[in-house]
Design an enzyme around this catalytic site. Sequence first.
Site, short mmCIF file in Angstrom:
data_model
loop_
_atom_site.label_atom_id
_atom_site.label_comp_id
_atom_site.label_asym_id
_atom_site.label_seq_id
_atom_site.Cartn_x
_atom_site.Cartn_y
_atom_site.Cartn_z
N PHE A 64 0.83 -1.11 -0.08
CA PHE A 64 -0.04 -0.11 -0.09
C PHE A 64 0.91 1.22 0.09
O PHE A 64 1.73 1.43 0.78
CB PHE A 64 -0.90 -0.15 1.49
CG PHE A 64 -2.00 -1.08 1.17
CD1 PHE A 64 -1.63 -2.31 1.21
CD2 PHE A 64 -3.17 -0.61 1.05
CE1 PHE A 64 -2.82 -3.35 1.30
CE2 PHE A 64 -4.25 -1.56 0.81
CZ PHE A 64 -3.97 -3.07 1.02
N GLU A 246 -0.42 -4.43 13.84
CA GLU A 246 0.72 -5.44 14.22
C GLU A 246 0.17 -6.21 15.68
O GLU A 246 0.62 -7.41 15.73
CB GLU A 246 2.02 -4.73 14.66
CG GLU A 246 3.12 -5.76 14.97
CD GLU A 246 4.47 -5.04 15.05
OE1 GLU A 246 5.11 -4.70 13.98
OE2 GLU A 246 5.03 -4.22 16.12
#
Length: 295
Positions: A64, A246
């Site tokens: 991205f 994460e």
Amino acid sequence: MTCRPSKWSSVFGTVLTLSVVIWRSDVMVLTPWLAPIIWNGTYNINILNELFHLRRVRIGLTVFVIRKYKIFIKTLLQTAERFFMAGHKVHYYVFTDDVKAIPNITLKEGRHLVILNISGYRRWQDITMRRMQLIRDYISQKLIDEVDYLVCLDADLKFRDDVGVEILSDVFGVIHPGFFSKSRDSFTNERRNYSAGYIPKDEGDFYYTGCFFGGTVEEVYKLTDFCHNAMMEDKAKNIEALWHDESYLNKYFLYHKPTKLLSPEYAWNDYYGSPVVVKRKRLVHVPKDYKKVRD
Ligand code: UDP
């Protein structure tokens, strides 16, 4: 009698000489749930290449580049052409808010670049977290028919050495370079028990980086679906896990153990210097000025 090296006649006709034992005694190479941990010197890439070529494996790479992160894409793609899955079929999927800003890169045979126009989010935290939803949805729309494995990367990375089919498995994660020699209590997991990313202090096997994960398209669908749903659960409570996607990824890997782990060679950061056990820095972080790129 002459003493010859042992030979292994493979099912695909090649005779391979097993002249060296492939192992490392200075690092952990197997998890307690028997998943290999990939370090330099633990595998034979020629054997693996033959196996994956026979399967005509197709590999997708998602990245991205929204807003200022477009500055990273040229280096990532150029270095990938040199080092990523050499000789295999590769599709790069670049998600961006400005298609025209993606440079024209010369690709080798069997490799394709797909640029996908998406509208970015205002907050950088939403941009990074929403990747899970976008990858999940694009898998069901298209990728399920186009590729066998998916490799999902952050944009601010560059390849410095070979990254090949040794990384492929049902679902894989990369040990964060800041935590590979650290104990569990130092892991920066989400510790608030009301977050969907919560991991108790006495749990957690490894601390995985959010910048690189992958697996078969089916397994990456499950992973991204879990992480997106966890994020939405927290959003409904008006909270966000400590390290965003994460943290949710670490939660997923705690209860859905990766079938292969990649050593920090695969997500190195020069900030951590050059420990003797890290023989090759294959994928490295490109230093960034956080204020400038996230502004
Ligand atoms: N990202 C982006 N635009 C942004 C923020 C993030 O395209 O404004 C994407 C980009 O792929 C980036 C990833 O989200 O690499 C993760 O963000 P970042 O690299 O800032 O996270 P870090 O690993 O530094 O915490």
